[in-house]
Design a protein around this motif. Structure first.
Motif, PDB file in Angstrom:
ATOM      1  N   GLY A  90      -3.596   4.184  17.386  1.00  0.00           N
ATOM      2  CA  GLY A  90      -4.441   4.139  16.193  1.00  0.00           C
ATOM      3  C   GLY A  90      -3.683   4.204  14.891  1.00  0.00           C
ATOM      4  N   ARG A  91      -2.355   4.032  14.952  1.00  0.00           N
ATOM      5  CA  ARG A  91      -1.615   4.008  13.697  1.00  0.00           C
ATOM      6  C   ARG A  91      -1.618   2.609  13.108  1.00  0.00           C
ATOM      7  NH1 ARG A  91       4.051   7.081  14.306  1.00  0.00           N
ATOM      8  NH2 ARG A  91       3.389   8.810  15.601  1.00  0.00           N
ATOM      9  N   LYS A  92      -1.524   2.541  11.826  1.00  0.00           N
ATOM     10  CA  LYS A  92      -1.334   1.249  11.181  1.00  0.00           C
ATOM     11  C   LYS A  92       0.125   1.092  10.799  1.00  0.00           C
ATOM     12  CE  LYS A  92      -5.753  -0.124   9.496  1.00  0.00           C
ATOM     13  NZ  LYS A  92      -6.424  -0.724   8.348  1.00  0.00           N
ATOM     14  N   GLY A  93       0.473  -0.126  10.432  1.00  0.00           N
ATOM     15  CA  GLY A  93       1.848  -0.371  10.012  1.00  0.00           C
ATOM     16  C   GLY A  93       2.186   0.390   8.753  1.00  0.00           C
ATOM     17  N   GLN A  94       3.454   0.624   8.550  1.00  0.00           N
ATOM     18  CA  GLN A  94       3.879   1.312   7.338  1.00  0.00           C
ATOM     19  C   GLN A  94       5.130   0.672   6.760  1.00  0.00           C
ATOM     20  OE1 GLN A  94       5.345   5.355   7.934  1.00  0.00           O
ATOM     21  NE2 GLN A  94       5.393   4.984  10.137  1.00  0.00           N
ATOM     22  N   THR A 144      -6.151   7.566   7.530  1.00  0.00           N
ATOM     23  CA  THR A 144      -5.293   6.418   7.857  1.00  0.00           C
ATOM     24  C   THR A 144      -3.974   6.532   7.120  1.00  0.00           C
ATOM     25  OG1 THR A 144      -7.176   4.996   8.243  1.00  0.00           O
ATOM     26  CG2 THR A 144      -5.123   3.898   7.712  1.00  0.00           C
ATOM     27  N   ARG A 185      -1.794   9.060   8.781  1.00  0.00           N
ATOM     28  CA  ARG A 185      -1.320   8.557  10.053  1.00  0.00           C
ATOM     29  C   ARG A 185      -0.231   7.517   9.816  1.00  0.00           C
ATOM     30  NH1 ARG A 185      -6.065   6.979  11.749  1.00  0.00           N
ATOM     31  NH2 ARG A 185      -6.802   9.084  12.041  1.00  0.00           N
ATOM     32  N   ARG A 186      -0.430   6.730   8.754  1.00  0.00           N
ATOM     33  CA  ARG A 186       0.529   5.686   8.428  1.00  0.00           C
ATOM     34  C   ARG A 186       1.887   6.255   8.066  1.00  0.00           C
ATOM     35  NH1 ARG A 186      -0.447   0.372   4.924  1.00  0.00           N
ATOM     36  NH2 ARG A 186      -2.157   0.261   6.360  1.00  0.00           N
ATOM     37  N   ARG A 187       1.889   7.440   7.502  1.00  0.00           N
ATOM     38  CA  ARG A 187       3.162   8.011   7.064  1.00  0.00           C
ATOM     39  C   ARG A 187       3.828   8.841   8.144  1.00  0.00           C
ATOM     40  NH1 ARG A 187       3.132   8.799   0.757  1.00  0.00           N
ATOM     41  NH2 ARG A 187       5.155   9.566   1.366  1.00  0.00           N
ATOM     42  N   GLN A 188       3.231   8.873   9.313  1.00  0.00           N
ATOM     43  CA  GLN A 188       3.860   9.634  10.397  1.00  0.00           C
ATOM     44  C   GLN A 188       5.200   9.011  10.756  1.00  0.00           C
ATOM     45  OE1 GLN A 188       0.361   9.576  13.162  1.00  0.00           O
ATOM     46  NE2 GLN A 188       0.971  11.693  13.478  1.00  0.00           N
TER      47      GLN A 188
END
Lengths: 200, 200
Positions: free
Chosen positions: A191-195, B16, B19-22
């Motif tokens: 469930g992560r999005k790109g970063q 989000t 989560r994106r910065r994980q």
């Protein structure tokens, strides 16, 4: 990867040195990550060997791979270093003076391939990344027989790396080096999005 | 790769954006080429994001990957760009003042890992390439439980990419992103040897 030992010495009349200088056609395919990334990583080696580099990016989104582009362009501007040229289909190829207002991707892809043929014939570069080039072949926008014949007969020592899923069998057959990237696990599954810095 | 759509939104209480910065732990494994090359390609993105980069190279031959090293070091010296630090086990780690005359690779590998732990604790970098780090784990020179616990509990937003064949199952389990590179075809199969600009 280390320099490996050769298991079979081919009966092709070439010396090891001649064989070593043969141009390489590499294909990075498969559903996993790393296809383009590994191609850009190879470009690091090519740059350090002093080879002029060109990237033809057969993709549309301006966000993809902007990190690699920024970094490789920066390398291309290091004084005394090899030049880096970067063409993007999505912005209209840079050598097309008046891109049509109606985007015709099939035409753009064919224009891209026509320019690659010209550059190969002129030995304009030593290292080519044809990024996501498997797709215009798959979609019939570029003729695979023309691609294979052009690459087979290219003059000099020009190395070519083609990336993208679903590489055409004739392209795999023509390639010297094929690596398939397989997805084993991906953060998007969780469930992560790109970063930034990781995905682009 | 494009920014994908997330199929499942996890019930983890994070936005989000959070989560994106994980931080990401990626493992590139498998018998094919491109594992390290893709990691160095990722470093291009990290550099372009302005992140301090460090490479710990757990290999011995000085010839391997010298092209990537040259190019990434050149990027590290671009004015205003992110710094690049490159440590090589084979030369004796740079922070060890008096390397022993008798090379003890197990000790060197443990010293490398100890330094990585220090750097992670200090948040010394944002992007780590632990190149060929699967082998000291495989050979028992570095304890896999320590590696997994250290990486799981690392502070801040530090991204780590580990390369090498035969990645330990516990490492794969801990990773966010695992890609397996499969060899489909290699020029050495045709009796070619490696060449500068392509193999190193």
């Amino acid at each position: 990867m280390p320099q490996g030992k050769v298991e079979v010495v081919p009966d092709d009349g070439l010396t090891t040195r001649q064989r070593r200088r043969q141009p390489v056609l590499a294909v990075h395919t498969g559903p996993g990550k790393g296809k383009s990334t590994a191609a850009f990583g190879m470009a690091l080696r090519a740059w350090s060997a002093g080879w002029p580099i060109v990237v033809f990016q057969f993709v549309k989104s301006p966000k993809w791979k902007v990190g690699e582009e920024t970094a490789l362009r920066a390398l291309g501007e290091v004084p005394g270093g090899a030049p880096v040229t970067w063409h993007k289909m999505g912005e209209g190829w840079s050598w097309i003076q008046r891109p049509g207002t109606e985007r015709d991707h099939a035409v753009e892809a064919a224009q891209g391939w026509a320019q690659i043929k010209k550059d190969l014939a002129a030995e304009a570069y030593r290292f080519y990344v044809l990024d996501e080039f498997t797709y215009p072949i798959k979609w019939g926008w570029v003729d695979v027989d023309d691609v294979v014949a052009t690459l087979r007969d290219r003059p000099g020592s020009q190395h070519v790396v083609i990336t993208g899923r679903d590489a055409h069998p004739a392209l795999l057959e023509a390639a010297d080096l094929v690596t398939e990237m397989t997805k084993v696990k991906h953060p998007m599954d969780a469930g992560r999005k790109g970063q930034q810095g990781i995905e682009w």
